[in-house]
Enzyme design. Structure first.
Site, PDB file in Angstrom:
ATOM      1  N   ASP A 198      54.090   2.211  41.484  1.00 59.67           N
ATOM      2  CA  ASP A 198      54.225   3.313  42.434  1.00 59.67           C
ATOM      3  C   ASP A 198      55.175   4.377  41.889  1.00 59.67           C
ATOM      4  OD1 ASP A 198      53.549   4.651  44.701  1.00 59.67           O
ATOM      5  OD2 ASP A 198      54.736   3.437  46.080  1.00 59.67           O
ATOM      6  N   GLY A 219      60.403  -0.885  54.513  1.00 63.98           N
ATOM      7  CA  GLY A 219      61.276  -0.856  55.678  1.00 63.98           C
ATOM      8  C   GLY A 219      62.271   0.290  55.570  1.00 63.98           C
ATOM      9  N   LYS A 220      63.184   0.320  56.521  1.00 60.76           N
ATOM     10  CA  LYS A 220      64.150   1.418  56.539  1.00 60.76           C
ATOM     11  C   LYS A 220      65.222   1.243  55.470  1.00 60.76           C
ATOM     12  CE  LYS A 220      63.797   2.852  61.324  1.00 60.76           C
ATOM     13  NZ  LYS A 220      64.354   2.750  62.662  1.00 60.76           N
TER      14      LYS A 220
END
Ligand SMILES: *[C@@H]1O[C@H](CO)[C@@H](O)[C@H](O)[C@H]1NC(C)=O
Ligand SMILES: *[C@@H]1O[C@H](CO)[C@@H](O)[C@H](O)[C@H]1NC(C)=O
Ligand SMILES: *[C@@H]1O[C@H](CO)[C@@H](O)[C@H](O)[C@H]1NC(C)=O
Ligand SMILES: *[C@@H]1O[C@H](CO)[C@@H](O)[C@H](O)[C@H]1NC(C)=O
Ligand SMILES: *[C@@H]1O[C@H](CO)[C@@H](O)[C@H](O)[C@H]1NC(C)=O
Ligand SMILES: *[C@@H]1O[C@H](CO)[C@@H](O)[C@H](O)[C@H]1NC(C)=O
Ligand SMILES: *[C@@H]1O[C@H](CO)[C@@H](O)[C@H](O)[C@H]1NC(C)=O
Ligand SMILES: *[C@@H]1O[C@H](CO)[C@@H](O)[C@H](O)[C@H]1NC(C)=O
Ligand SMILES: *[C@@H]1O[C@H](CO)[C@@H](O)[C@H](O)[C@H]1NC(C)=O
Length: 679
Positions: free
Chosen positions: A476, A362-363
């Site tokens: 990641d 999300g942001k």
């Protein structure tokens, strides 16, 4: 007459007078597909009159084209014919695989595109031809997987693509209801059917979507100015294309209309009694239990009932205890719970101007707390409460991870409707990727800075892998997840969040998370993350930081392949960032050692890669296998020895082909097809 069978013959209207021009337009309505109204390529099939682009298996590419080219531009002029097209689609989730990837509605010059790739490339384009004007490709993508390399905005979005998979315009999938209610997002891959309208006239394009059966919303989802006069050729094929990778979804087109003259032709699409492809809910009590109960009789039924109720009581007690445990953790280990109001006012009500990034979930907003402390706020939305519960317990354990090279979690806040907010320390100097590739000269990181940053990241990863009571995988590791604080210390962020992303899926298999270019070959192949796949990503990060090049860069060979080539030619040092070479003043020996380390971490065989414990030692210049640490000289010998003994694997390894081996290229599919077509 059966509605489903009803089909208007596709027909071509010639010589329609259009704005005083004599231009042939195309009109067609297809409510059921058959082999004469659609051309199939690759894995596409027609199943009960529905165009099925991909079926439930990995690495599919499917394409369905309108059988003939249609006129899209006035001959040899820049005048593009207006068009209006509408179709109904469904993305059927699979029981066996994690869902992902989407499909594209496309205008293309040829029936097949050379060099296409499945999976996240949606059966389109490859890294070399991406963005080239000679592709003459215009499409609207319906994508349900967020690929950072294509700057995707979310895992359910609609985008306008011109010659590239990086959308020029994009929006979360959904619609604005006509009654003025706020925007409604839709989950495109839930198996329900949706109708799409795409209208183009005078360089303006509107894309609108809604659940099937709903009247077309007045306000379009996307409206943009795109002048297609240079993109289109005079005649183009129009089609649907999609693909699967490790993530599988069956993409279906149920009906389709197209017109150059009648912008209401979509009214002729049949929208009622369409099938739904939603997965049936698992029955709670299995039928078998009832059959046994009935045959054995009332007595046993009673016994069964008492056992069941006993178990139910047990389960309830356990559930209650679990909830209490989470509460304990929250109080005991968690950084403090913050109020929503506090976070809202810190970020000026989540205003757009405070957005500092768009993360995997999300942001991310910048905010300032009342005391003046600066924070980064990440808003995560979760759709189901099951995922939410796991998420809460997992984040609460991550909240206990503390290390000077991890981005500190400051607090959190749970909002109703599955909205979850994490508050981190704000990192003044942004993320590492910005420093490496896009920076002005005053911000150029020196060699020492770069080595120090790598040591910081290594010690954070070592802590995640071994420094805590249970092993935590990052999954990641990449430059954009390394943040720099005000003293330029590197801190690894986003740990574990990739994992949590999983819980939102109904996945039966592990969903592949990671970023292309940093993903180890075996992870691409089998989807299983491990400490060694983290080490691989770290190896790529070493090369990226020292060479000043992104792992994948348009038009250039993959970073790993390039460095490996130089290593084989014994010119490893020439891989260093040119701007560093200009400045000079570094220790050749040390740089070479760290580059060697990068290569050995990115070795194709996971067993050859060192552990993070060894990496930390090697970065310090110590041979991890010598007890006597005074023998510093030996690290180079050690690394080279390790590379040499595994030389045979290196010699025929190429990262790019290790990725594409698992993706059959479109070319192969096309060859298979042309031979089957000629039969
Ligand atoms: C397919 O549909 C067309 C009408 O669009 C019809 O003329 C044709 O017979 C159909 N073909 C088959 C094989 O059903
Ligand atoms: C469908 O895709 C699979 C995997 O790529 C391939 O092996 C198979 O040949 C394809 N089938 C057709 C009919 O093209
Ligand atoms: C998918 O298609 C391939 C070939 O087209 C076929 O062999 C396979 O059985 C299909 N799988 C499913 C689940 O329908
Ligand atoms: C368009 O241009 C091509 C060459 O550029 C020419 O061969 C063709 O005849 C032209 N078509 C028309 C309709 O003018
Ligand atoms: C990409 O596609 C082009 C053709 O458009 C082809 O020449 C090239 O080899 C392909 N590159 C890769 C990496 O597959
Ligand atoms: C796009 O939508 C707007 C607003 O509904 C409308 O005014 C405009 O005419 C539409 N454009 C096209 C090309 O349909
Ligand atoms: C689109 O671009 C062409 C030239 O590339 C130009 O002639 C034309 O006027 C443009 N159309 C619009 C509507 O701006
Ligand atoms: C067109 O899109 C812009 C944002 O890109 C939006 O502000 C505007 O309201 C949209 N217009 C219509 C008619 O939907
Ligand atoms: C446009 O198509 C709709 C739906 O088929 C039809 O009702 C209408 O009469 C058509 N309009 C024109 C001008 O042909």
């Amino acid at each position: 007459m059966n509605c489903q069978q009803f089909l208007l013959q596709p027909f071509i209207l010639l010589s329609i007078s259009l704005l005083f021009r004599q231009i042939s337009g195309t009109d067609f309505v297809i409510n059921s597909f058959n082999s004469s109204n659609i051309l199939l390529y690759g894995n596409a099939t027609i199943e009960s009159q529905i165009l099925t682009l991909t079926n439930e298996s990995v690495h599919n590419i499917g394409r369905g084209l309108y059988p003939s080219k249609i006129v899209t531009r006035e001959a040899n002029s820049s005048y593009v014919l207006p068009f209006s097209t509408s179709f109904i689609f469904a993305m059927a989730p699979s029981r066996l695989y994690s869902p992902g990837h989407g499909f594209v509605f496309l205008f293309v010059p040829e029936t097949g595109i050379d060099g296409t790739e499945p999976a996240q490339n949606l059966g389109l384009l490859n890294l070399t031809n991406m963005g080239k004007p000679e592709n003459h490709l215009f499409g609207v993508e319906f994508d349900v997987f967020r690929n950072e390399e294509f700057k995707d905005i979310s895992d359910s979005h609609v985008g306008i693509d011109i010659n590239s998979l990086v959308s020029d315009f994009a929006h979360d999938a959904g619609y604005w209801p006509d009654d003025g209610q706020p925007f409604k997002t839709v989950k495109m891959n839930n198996g329900k059917t949706y109708q799409v309208w795409i209208d183009y006239a005078d360089s303006r394009i509107n894309v609108t979507m809604a659940p099937t059966g709903m009247k077309r919303p007045k306000r379009p989802l996307l409206n943009a100015t795109v002048n297609l006069s240079q993109v289109f050729q005079d005649e183009m094929y129009v089609d649907f294309t999609s693909s699967t990778g490790q993530l599988v979804q069956s993409h279906k087109i149920l009906a389709w209309s197209y017109s150059n003259t009648n912008f209401s032709l979509s009214d002729a699409l049949i929208t009622n009694s369409l099938p739904s492809f939603e997965l049936p809910k698992e029955p709670i009590f299995k039928q078998k239990g009832f059959i046994v109960g009935l045959t054995v009789g009332l007595f046993l039924m009673l016994v069964l009932a008492s056992v069941v109720s006993f178990m139910l009581v047990k389960i309830c007690q356990r559930k209650k205890r679990e909830i209490e445990e989470i509460e304990d953790w929250e109080l005991e280990y968690w950084p403090h719970r913050m109020s929503y109001q506090e976070i809202e006012s810190a970020t000026k009500g989540f205003s757009e101007e405070n957005v500092i990034g768009i993360g995997g979930n999300g942001k991310v907003y910048k905010g300032t707390l009342v005391g003046g402390a600066e924070i980064a706020v990440k808003r995560i939305s979760h759709r189901n409460s099951e995922g939410m519960r796991e998420f809460v317990s997992e984040v609460s354990s991550l909240g206990r991870l503390k290390h000077r090279n991890l981005v500190g979690l400051r607090g959190w806040c749970k909002k109703e409707k599955g909205n979850f907010i994490l508050v981190y320390d704000y990192m003044e100097n942004g993320s590492l990727d910005q420093r490496i590739v896009h920076h002005n000269d005053s911000e150029l990181l020196s060699c020492e800075d770069r080595i120090r940053i790598l040591k910081d990241v290594a010690s954070a990863l070592f802590y995640l892998h071994e420094g805590w009571e249970s092993k935590v995988l990052h999954r990641d590791v990449k430059a954009s997840n390394v943040l720099l604080d005000k003293d330029m210390n590197a801190r690894l962020g986003d740990f574990g969040l990739a994992r949590m992303h999983d819980h939102d899926q109904m996945a039966a298999t592990t969903r592949v998370v990671g970023t292309v270019g940093y993903m180890a070959p075996e992870l691409v192949k089998n989807g299983r993350a491990s400490t060694q796949t983290d080490v691989f990503s770290f190896g790529i990060l070493i090369l990226e930081v020292l060479c000043g090049r992104q792992p994948i860069d348009e038009g250039k060979p993959f970073l790993l392949d390039w460095v490996l080539e130089l290593f084989k030619k014994d010119e490893l040092l020439s891989a260093l960032d040119d701007r560093l070479k200009e400045k000079g003043g570094f220790d050749n020996e040390e740089m070479e050692r760290v580059l060697h380390l990068g290569l050995i971490c990115a070795h194709p065989d996971p067993n050859v890669r060192p552990t993070m414990r060894q990496v930390v030692k090697l970065l310090e210049g110590k041979n991890p296998e010598l007890v006597d640490e005074s023998e510093e000289e030996d690290t180079k010998v050690y690394l080279l020895g390790r590379m040499k003994t595994n030389d045979n694997m290196w010699s025929d390894f190429s990262y790019s082909s290790s990725l594409s081996h698992s993706y059959p290229t479109f070319e192969k599919i096309r060859q298979g097809l042309s031979s089957s077509l000629s039969n």
